[in-house]
Write a protein that holds these residues in place. Structure first.
Motif, PDB file in Angstrom:
ATOM      1  N   PRO A 119       0.729  -0.881   0.079  1.00 22.21           N
ATOM      2  CA  PRO A 119       0.387   0.063  -0.412  1.00 22.21           C
ATOM      3  C   PRO A 119       1.224   0.837   0.259  1.00 22.21           C
ATOM      4  O   PRO A 119       2.199   0.764   0.275  1.00 22.21           O
ATOM      5  N   SER A 120       0.318   2.771  -0.764  1.00 20.69           N
ATOM      6  CA  SER A 120       0.986   4.205  -0.573  1.00 20.69           C
ATOM      7  C   SER A 120       0.964   4.315   1.145  1.00 20.69           C
ATOM      8  O   SER A 120      -0.403   5.220   1.397  1.00 20.69           O
ATOM      9  N   VAL A 121       1.638   4.095   1.568  1.00 23.62           N
ATOM     10  CA  VAL A 121       1.723   4.786   3.221  1.00 23.62           C
ATOM     11  C   VAL A 121       2.855   5.402   3.502  1.00 23.62           C
ATOM     12  O   VAL A 121       3.877   5.389   2.983  1.00 23.62           O
ATOM     13  N   GLY A 122       2.888   6.216   4.420  1.00 23.60           N
ATOM     14  CA  GLY A 122       4.291   7.190   4.488  1.00 23.60           C
ATOM     15  C   GLY A 122       4.934   6.683   5.492  1.00 23.60           C
ATOM     16  O   GLY A 122       5.725   7.848   6.008  1.00 23.60           O
ATOM     17  N   ALA A 123       3.842   6.065   6.802  1.00 26.82           N
ATOM     18  CA  ALA A 123       4.241   5.764   7.900  1.00 26.82           C
ATOM     19  C   ALA A 123       3.681   4.548   8.478  1.00 26.82           C
ATOM     20  O   ALA A 123       2.691   3.719   8.639  1.00 26.82           O
ATOM     21  N   ALA A 146       6.154  -4.569  14.119  1.00 23.55           N
ATOM     22  CA  ALA A 146       6.321  -3.238  13.021  1.00 23.55           C
ATOM     23  C   ALA A 146       7.191  -3.250  12.277  1.00 23.55           C
ATOM     24  O   ALA A 146       6.972  -2.751  11.645  1.00 23.55           O
ATOM     25  N   ARG A 147       8.127  -3.198  13.409  1.00 26.45           N
ATOM     26  CA  ARG A 147       9.739  -2.897  12.408  1.00 26.45           C
ATOM     27  C   ARG A 147       9.687  -3.642  11.019  1.00 26.45           C
ATOM     28  O   ARG A 147      10.383  -2.592  10.716  1.00 26.45           O
ATOM     29  N   PRO A 148      10.206  -4.793  11.485  1.00 27.65           N
ATOM     30  CA  PRO A 148      10.338  -5.509   9.577  1.00 27.65           C
ATOM     31  C   PRO A 148       8.846  -4.819   8.679  1.00 27.65           C
ATOM     32  O   PRO A 148       9.562  -4.837   7.721  1.00 27.65           O
ATOM     33  N   VAL A 149       8.242  -4.426   9.257  1.00 31.47           N
ATOM     34  CA  VAL A 149       6.752  -3.979   8.413  1.00 31.47           C
ATOM     35  C   VAL A 149       7.327  -2.616   7.725  1.00 31.47           C
ATOM     36  O   VAL A 149       7.299  -2.676   6.698  1.00 31.47           O
ATOM     37  N   ALA A 150       7.911  -2.234   8.452  1.00 29.65           N
ATOM     38  CA  ALA A 150       8.405  -0.683   8.219  1.00 29.65           C
ATOM     39  C   ALA A 150       9.968  -0.864   7.115  1.00 29.65           C
ATOM     40  O   ALA A 150       9.454  -0.191   6.189  1.00 29.65           O
ATOM     41  N   SER A 151      10.311  -1.315   8.005  1.00 27.08           N
ATOM     42  CA  SER A 151      11.610  -1.817   6.969  1.00 27.08           C
ATOM     43  C   SER A 151      11.455  -2.871   5.652  1.00 27.08           C
ATOM     44  O   SER A 151      11.820  -2.279   4.404  1.00 27.08           O
ATOM     45  N   GLY A 152      10.498  -3.175   5.403  1.00 25.70           N
ATOM     46  CA  GLY A 152       9.755  -4.128   4.028  1.00 25.70           C
ATOM     47  C   GLY A 152       9.291  -2.706   3.490  1.00 25.70           C
ATOM     48  O   GLY A 152       9.836  -2.708   1.932  1.00 25.70           O
ATOM     49  N   LEU A 153       8.659  -1.812   3.740  1.00 26.26           N
ATOM     50  CA  LEU A 153       8.392  -1.323   3.002  1.00 26.26           C
ATOM     51  C   LEU A 153       9.140   0.482   2.608  1.00 26.26           C
ATOM     52  O   LEU A 153       8.358   1.548   1.884  1.00 26.26           O
ATOM     53  N   ALA A 154      10.061  -0.073   3.432  1.00 28.62           N
ATOM     54  CA  ALA A 154      10.801   1.477   3.608  1.00 28.62           C
ATOM     55  C   ALA A 154       9.842   2.839   3.768  1.00 28.62           C
ATOM     56  O   ALA A 154      10.815   4.210   3.484  1.00 28.62           O
ATOM     57  N   VAL A 155       9.481   2.329   4.487  1.00 24.23           N
ATOM     58  CA  VAL A 155       9.020   3.839   5.191  1.00 24.23           C
ATOM     59  C   VAL A 155       9.357   3.799   6.607  1.00 24.23           C
ATOM     60  O   VAL A 155       9.807   3.027   8.146  1.00 24.23           O
ATOM     61  N   PRO A 156       9.181   5.170   7.735  1.00 20.15           N
ATOM     62  CA  PRO A 156       9.243   5.058   8.800  1.00 20.15           C
ATOM     63  C   PRO A 156       8.798   4.764   9.557  1.00 20.15           C
ATOM     64  O   PRO A 156       7.213   4.645   9.796  1.00 20.15           O
ATOM     65  N   LEU A 157       9.152   4.719  11.310  1.00 22.86           N
ATOM     66  CA  LEU A 157       8.223   3.592  12.284  1.00 22.86           C
ATOM     67  C   LEU A 157       8.662   5.056  12.740  1.00 22.86           C
ATOM     68  O   LEU A 157       8.907   4.926  13.589  1.00 22.86           O
ATOM     69  N   VAL A 158       7.251   4.909  13.228  1.00 25.62           N
ATOM     70  CA  VAL A 158       6.371   6.907  14.372  1.00 25.62           C
ATOM     71  C   VAL A 158       6.278   5.458  14.994  1.00 25.62           C
ATOM     72  O   VAL A 158       5.067   5.445  15.345  1.00 25.62           O
ATOM     73  N   THR A 197      -1.673   8.642   4.269  1.00 22.15           N
ATOM     74  CA  THR A 197      -2.262   7.294   5.182  1.00 22.15           C
ATOM     75  C   THR A 197      -0.399   6.545   6.041  1.00 22.15           C
ATOM     76  O   THR A 197       0.303   6.538   5.741  1.00 22.15           O
ATOM     77  N   VAL A 198      -1.202   5.752   6.508  1.00 25.02           N
ATOM     78  CA  VAL A 198      -0.468   5.253   8.161  1.00 25.02           C
ATOM     79  C   VAL A 198      -1.391   4.218   7.780  1.00 25.02           C
ATOM     80  O   VAL A 198      -2.425   3.975   7.908  1.00 25.02           O
ATOM     81  N   LEU A 199      -0.892   3.087   8.377  1.00 26.70           N
ATOM     82  CA  LEU A 199      -0.085   1.884   8.566  1.00 26.70           C
ATOM     83  C   LEU A 199      -0.423   1.937   9.871  1.00 26.70           C
ATOM     84  O   LEU A 199       0.755   1.571  10.717  1.00 26.70           O
ATOM     85  N   LEU A 200      -1.535   1.270  10.590  1.00 23.47           N
ATOM     86  CA  LEU A 200      -1.758   1.022  12.219  1.00 23.47           C
ATOM     87  C   LEU A 200      -1.151  -0.390  12.612  1.00 23.47           C
ATOM     88  O   LEU A 200      -1.906  -1.280  11.571  1.00 23.47           O
ATOM     89  N   VAL A 201      -0.296  -0.410  13.037  1.00 27.66           N
ATOM     90  CA  VAL A 201       0.233  -2.434  13.179  1.00 27.66           C
ATOM     91  C   VAL A 201      -0.096  -3.029  14.621  1.00 27.66           C
ATOM     92  O   VAL A 201       0.191  -1.898  15.504  1.00 27.66           O
ATOM     93  N   ASP A 202      -0.786  -4.012  14.824  1.00 25.03           N
ATOM     94  CA  ASP A 202      -0.842  -4.386  15.809  1.00 25.03           C
ATOM     95  C   ASP A 202      -0.704  -5.550  16.185  1.00 25.03           C
ATOM     96  O   ASP A 202      -0.703  -6.573  15.004  1.00 25.03           O
ATOM     97  N   ASP A 203      -0.691  -6.509  17.507  1.00 26.22           N
ATOM     98  CA  ASP A 203      -0.269  -7.875  17.263  1.00 26.22           C
ATOM     99  C   ASP A 203      -1.860  -8.983  17.006  1.00 26.22           C
ATOM    100  O   ASP A 203      -2.363  -9.968  16.588  1.00 26.22           O
ATOM    101  N   VAL A 204      -2.277  -8.582  18.114  1.00 24.85           N
ATOM    102  CA  VAL A 204      -4.234  -9.330  18.301  1.00 24.85           C
ATOM    103  C   VAL A 204      -5.288  -8.325  18.105  1.00 24.85           C
ATOM    104  O   VAL A 204      -5.477  -7.511  18.827  1.00 24.85           O
ATOM    105  N   VAL A 205      -6.545  -8.576  17.375  1.00 27.74           N
ATOM    106  CA  VAL A 205      -7.240  -8.261  17.347  1.00 27.74           C
ATOM    107  C   VAL A 205      -8.823  -8.611  17.598  1.00 27.74           C
ATOM    108  O   VAL A 205      -8.675  -9.955  17.167  1.00 27.74           O
TER     109      VAL A 205
END
Ligand SMILES: [Zn+2]
Ligand SMILES: [Zn+2]
Length: 234
Positions: A119-123, A146-158, A197-205
């Protein structure tokens, strides 16, 4: 860090965390255990609930009736796994035994999933823990995932985009209506600004009430849209 990891991976190829066999694709998971993961196949793109099967010859549903009626504050949710063995074990290893290798594996599995259609996300913003809980646990499991997700997408982890004003009791132990009341107003914009657009990451929903509340706070913090990515649905 990157150099150290590649050196480590070359000389000490990871072993599967689940069975001890050699890892696959440079991960601490073997091909056999990967094939057995409890993947969710058909789920609503908006809320992640399982979708009913349509009749023969009819197109498969992509959005559930509840979301057509009342769309959630996020634009899409992806939850690749059911909260079942061995994913639940990995989540508990990370959360309660500070097993960062389990956290990295979960993050890598999420990164693999999201990179199939990036997805096109900024963070990437992990759902925050309350300060007290963070002190007690020493780390936030959502940040590790979230760390490997941010580095995979090459966007900052905020990590400071949201503040959590109180520690909620474990959501999974509460009935649905209490879960919603439990998280109402619990998140506020934090110190770090967000845009786009922001990608929100959680463990379990579980009921998605936490990610709904966190999404609303991100929209108040300046995000144009929120997508959600979580490991597992309970
Ligand atoms: Zn294995
Ligand atoms: Zn839905």
């Amino acid at each position: 860090m990157g150099l150290t990891m590649s050196w480590m991976t070359r000389w000490f190829p990871p072993r599967c965390l689940l069975c001890g066999e050699p890892g696959w694709r440079g991960r601490a998971l073997c091909a056999g255990c990967d094939a057995d993961l409890p993947r969710i196949e058909a789920a609503c793109r908006r809320c992640g609930e399982a979708l009913p099967a349509t009749g023969p010859g009819l197109p498969a549903l992509t959005v559930c009736g509840a979301c057509l009626w009342r769309p959630p504050p996020f634009t899409a949710i992806e939850v690749p796994f059911a909260y079942a063995a061995p994913i639940d074990w990995c989540v508990r290893r990370l959360k309660f035994h500070r097993d960062l290798a389990a956290g990295r594996l979960l993050g890598e599995l999420l990164a693999e999933k999201i990179l199939q259609a990036p997805p096109s996300v900024g963070a990437v913003v992990p759902v925050p823990l309350h300060g007290g809980r963070l002190l007690e646990r020493g780390f936030n499991q959502a940040v590790e995932i979230a760390r490997p997700v941010a580095s995979g997408l090459a966007v900052p982890l905020v990590t400071e985009a949201l503040n959590r004003s109180r520690a909620a009791p474990a959501q999974m132990d509460l009935p649905a209506d209490q879960r919603r009341a439990n998280v109402r107003g619990v998140f506020a914009p934090g110190g770090q600004p967000v845009a786009g657009t922001v990608l929100l990451v959680d463990d379990v929903v579980t009921t998605a009430s936490t990610v709904r509340e966190a999404s609303r706070a991100l929209l108040r913090a300046g995000a144009d849209g929120v997508r959600v990515l979580a490991v597992a649905r309970a």
